[in-house]
Design a protein around this motif. Structure first.
Motif, PDB file in Angstrom:
ATOM      1  N   LYS A  74       0.847  -1.190   0.000  1.00 31.44           N
ATOM      2  CA  LYS A  74       0.000   0.000   0.000  1.00 31.44           C
ATOM      3  C   LYS A  74       0.881   1.237   0.000  1.00 31.44           C
ATOM      4  O   LYS A  74       1.982   1.221   0.542  1.00 31.44           O
ATOM      5  CB  LYS A  74      -0.902   0.032   1.238  1.00 31.44           C
ATOM      6  CG  LYS A  74      -1.877  -1.126   1.358  1.00 31.44           C
ATOM      7  CD  LYS A  74      -2.690  -1.021   2.639  1.00 31.44           C
ATOM      8  CE  LYS A  74      -3.638  -2.204   2.790  1.00 31.44           C
ATOM      9  NZ  LYS A  74      -4.409  -2.136   4.055  1.00 31.44           N
ATOM     10  N   ILE A  75       0.397   2.301  -0.603  1.00 35.52           N
ATOM     11  CA  ILE A  75       1.089   3.591  -0.533  1.00 35.52           C
ATOM     12  C   ILE A  75       0.063   4.609  -0.068  1.00 35.52           C
ATOM     13  O   ILE A  75      -0.577   5.303  -0.871  1.00 35.52           O
ATOM     14  CB  ILE A  75       1.704   3.983  -1.897  1.00 35.52           C
ATOM     15  CG1 ILE A  75       2.595   2.853  -2.424  1.00 35.52           C
ATOM     16  CG2 ILE A  75       2.532   5.259  -1.758  1.00 35.52           C
ATOM     17  CD1 ILE A  75       3.234   3.144  -3.758  1.00 35.52           C
ATOM     18  N   THR A  76      -0.106   4.692   1.234  1.00 32.80           N
ATOM     19  CA  THR A  76      -1.139   5.551   1.829  1.00 32.80           C
ATOM     20  C   THR A  76      -0.552   6.643   2.710  1.00 32.80           C
ATOM     21  O   THR A  76      -1.299   7.434   3.283  1.00 32.80           O
ATOM     22  CB  THR A  76      -2.101   4.696   2.684  1.00 32.80           C
ATOM     23  OG1 THR A  76      -1.361   4.086   3.760  1.00 32.80           O
ATOM     24  CG2 THR A  76      -2.758   3.608   1.837  1.00 32.80           C
ATOM     25  N   GLY A  77       0.772   6.662   2.845  1.00 37.95           N
ATOM     26  CA  GLY A  77       1.400   7.645   3.722  1.00 37.95           C
ATOM     27  C   GLY A  77       1.404   7.216   5.171  1.00 37.95           C
ATOM     28  O   GLY A  77       1.605   8.040   6.072  1.00 37.95           O
ATOM     29  N   ARG A  83       5.541   7.876   2.771  1.00 38.14           N
ATOM     30  CA  ARG A  83       5.468   9.338   2.609  1.00 38.14           C
ATOM     31  C   ARG A  83       6.561   9.852   1.669  1.00 38.14           C
ATOM     32  O   ARG A  83       6.327  10.779   0.881  1.00 38.14           O
ATOM     33  CB  ARG A  83       5.562  10.021   3.975  1.00 38.14           C
ATOM     34  CG  ARG A  83       4.320   9.817   4.841  1.00 38.14           C
ATOM     35  CD  ARG A  83       4.321  10.733   6.041  1.00 38.14           C
ATOM     36  NE  ARG A  83       5.373  10.396   6.994  1.00 38.14           N
ATOM     37  CZ  ARG A  83       5.255   9.511   7.972  1.00 38.14           C
ATOM     38  NH1 ARG A  83       4.118   8.835   8.114  1.00 38.14           N
ATOM     39  NH2 ARG A  83       6.251   9.297   8.805  1.00 38.14           N
ATOM     40  N   VAL A  84       7.745   9.249   1.760  1.00 41.77           N
ATOM     41  CA  VAL A  84       8.835   9.646   0.849  1.00 41.77           C
ATOM     42  C   VAL A  84       8.472   9.323  -0.590  1.00 41.77           C
ATOM     43  O   VAL A  84       8.640  10.155  -1.497  1.00 41.77           O
ATOM     44  CB  VAL A  84      10.150   8.933   1.242  1.00 41.77           C
ATOM     45  CG1 VAL A  84      11.184   9.074   0.129  1.00 41.77           C
ATOM     46  CG2 VAL A  84      10.693   9.490   2.538  1.00 41.77           C
ATOM     47  N   VAL A  85       7.954   8.133  -0.821  1.00 42.28           N
ATOM     48  CA  VAL A  85       7.593   7.712  -2.179  1.00 42.28           C
ATOM     49  C   VAL A  85       6.502   8.616  -2.741  1.00 42.28           C
ATOM     50  O   VAL A  85       6.579   9.054  -3.896  1.00 42.28           O
ATOM     51  CB  VAL A  85       7.147   6.236  -2.190  1.00 42.28           C
ATOM     52  CG1 VAL A  85       6.608   5.854  -3.559  1.00 42.28           C
ATOM     53  CG2 VAL A  85       8.310   5.323  -1.806  1.00 42.28           C
ATOM     54  N   ILE A  86       5.474   8.912  -1.937  1.00 43.77           N
ATOM     55  CA  ILE A  86       4.377   9.781  -2.392  1.00 43.77           C
ATOM     56  C   ILE A  86       4.903  11.155  -2.763  1.00 43.77           C
ATOM     57  O   ILE A  86       4.591  11.700  -3.833  1.00 43.77           O
ATOM     58  CB  ILE A  86       3.288   9.891  -1.303  1.00 43.77           C
ATOM     59  CG1 ILE A  86       2.523   8.569  -1.174  1.00 43.77           C
ATOM     60  CG2 ILE A  86       2.313  11.033  -1.632  1.00 43.77           C
ATOM     61  CD1 ILE A  86       1.555   8.532   0.003  1.00 43.77           C
ATOM     62  N   LYS A  87       5.716  11.739  -1.885  1.00 39.98           N
ATOM     63  CA  LYS A  87       6.224  13.094  -2.153  1.00 39.98           C
ATOM     64  C   LYS A  87       7.117  13.117  -3.395  1.00 39.98           C
ATOM     65  O   LYS A  87       7.044  14.058  -4.199  1.00 39.98           O
ATOM     66  CB  LYS A  87       6.981  13.618  -0.936  1.00 39.98           C
ATOM     67  CG  LYS A  87       7.521  15.034  -1.120  1.00 39.98           C
ATOM     68  CD  LYS A  87       8.070  15.611   0.185  1.00 39.98           C
ATOM     69  CE  LYS A  87       6.958  16.058   1.099  1.00 39.98           C
ATOM     70  NZ  LYS A  87       7.476  16.848   2.265  1.00 39.98           N
TER      71      LYS A  87
END
Length: 364
Positions: A74-77, A83-87
């Motif tokens: 999951k990439i939900t922060g 959070r690093v990947v999302i940003k």
């Protein structure tokens, strides 16, 4: 310049084939065809590092440690990794990691430690197994030298301080071309006998694609007969850790003062002092407990590494001095190494050394 070209430059220093099987190296986030606006080099990719990349208009982060180590479901922060990947994705910033590929490089992490400590005659502490391949192929006698030259040019035949190494045997080859074939020599439906040379040549695993391309592009036969084997021999120029010697030996206390100054550390966890001078020094950046026996085997006076557990200090067995200076501390100069390398390889391009603090361990 696009990201793919930067990666090719980095892999000249540390091919990804050098990385350990457990690792996650290479391009972790981003598109290899993206035009690079600037490169930010860091030890770890955290949110503050991504913020720094944004501020410096760098859309490629070259990181030693991989921010994604195991799979993300999951990439939900929900945690710092997500959070690093999302940003990074939101701001079109790519992330490339080198980690154990650079650990195993002759000019990588441990070579930098040797440089900082002014160690002379450094050599690999634990040469990497399974890194040397052997190619055997068969070619018409009159084409043998041309094919060997092409293979040498592609990087084959290097053994230690020697190049253009190979072994050849002459013999009789035979084949019968079937319908639809386009034989270089012989006729369809007839068994053809040819004076051939068997060529045997070794190469580093990292060069395999180039070696095989050279083979197929320069071999005259339509169907190339060849064999590839992985050898048990170890490449003395690829592997983890290094060992070198101090120009002037010093007692244990003076060496620790020297070590603290050179590696910029505030404290050292260590095994019993042995009351002997330090001359031969083994080093391994990062977690190095697994290499204690190797350091003893080469008769090192001291082994500088990190992340040693309580019972692992007993493994010194009054034969070697173990010095744990901290994980970050052993690897801190790696980003300087990469900035220097990239600046030299890609002059007049924006390569920045990250100023962000990423060491998670503090000392009181």
């Amino acid at each position: 310049m696009i990201i793919k070209q930067v990666i090719q430059t980095l892999e000249e220093l540390a091919p990804l084939q050098y990385a350990e099987d457990f690792d996650n190296v290479g391009l972790l986030v981003g598109d290899i065809n993206t035009e690079v606006t600037g490169i930010l080099v860091t030890l770890d990719t955290l949110e503050n590092v991504v913020d720094e990349a944004i501020a410096k208009k760098c859309n490629l982060i070259v990181s030693f440690h991989p921010i994604i180590f195991s799979g993300l479901k999951k990439i939900t922060g929900a945690n710092y990794v997500q959070r690093v990947v999302i940003k990074a994705i939101q701001h079109n910033i790519a992330i490339y990691s080198m980690h154990t590929a650079l650990d195993n490089s002759q000019y990588g992490v441990n070579a930098k430690i040797c440089e900082v400590l002014n160690l002379t005659n450094p050599s690999i502490l634990i040469p990497q197994a399974g890194n040397i391949k052997k190619l055997t192929t068969y070619v018409p006698k009159e084409k043998a030298e041309a094919l060997k030259t092409a293979l040498f040019d592609a990087g084959a035949g290097n053994i230690g301080n020697y190049s253009h190494c190979s072994f050849a045997i002459e013999g009789d080859g035979s084949y019968r071309a079937k319908e639809g074939a386009n034989p270089y020599l012989g006729k369809i439906g007839e068994t053809h006998y040819e004076k051939e040379t068997q060529i045997n040549i070794t190469y580093a695993k990292a060069n395999e694609s180039k070696i095989l391309s050279a083979l197929f592009n320069n071999h005259p036969y339509e169907e190339v007969a060849y064999e590839v084997h992985t050898l048990e021999n170890k490449n003395q120029n690829i592997g983890i850790g290094m060992v070198g010697t101090l120009e002037n030996e010093m007692n244990e206390t003076d060496f620790f003062r020297f070590l603290k100054e050179k590696m910029d550390v505030s404290c050292i966890r260590h095994s019993n002092f042995l009351g002997k001078n330090i001359k031969k020094v083994a080093v391994l950046g990062g977690s190095g407990a697994f290499a204690i026996s190797a350091a003893k085997a080469v008769n090192a006076d001291v082994f500088v590494t990190s992340d040693l557990k309580y019972h692992q200090f007993y493994e010194a067995e009054d034969k070697i001095l173990l010095a744990d200076i901290g994980h970050y501390e052993t690897e801190q100069f790696t980003k300087n190494l990469l900035v220097d390398y990239l600046t030299k390889k890609i002059p007049n391009f924006a390569v920045s050394l990250s100023e962000s603090k990423t060491n998670p361990i503090k000392y009181f």
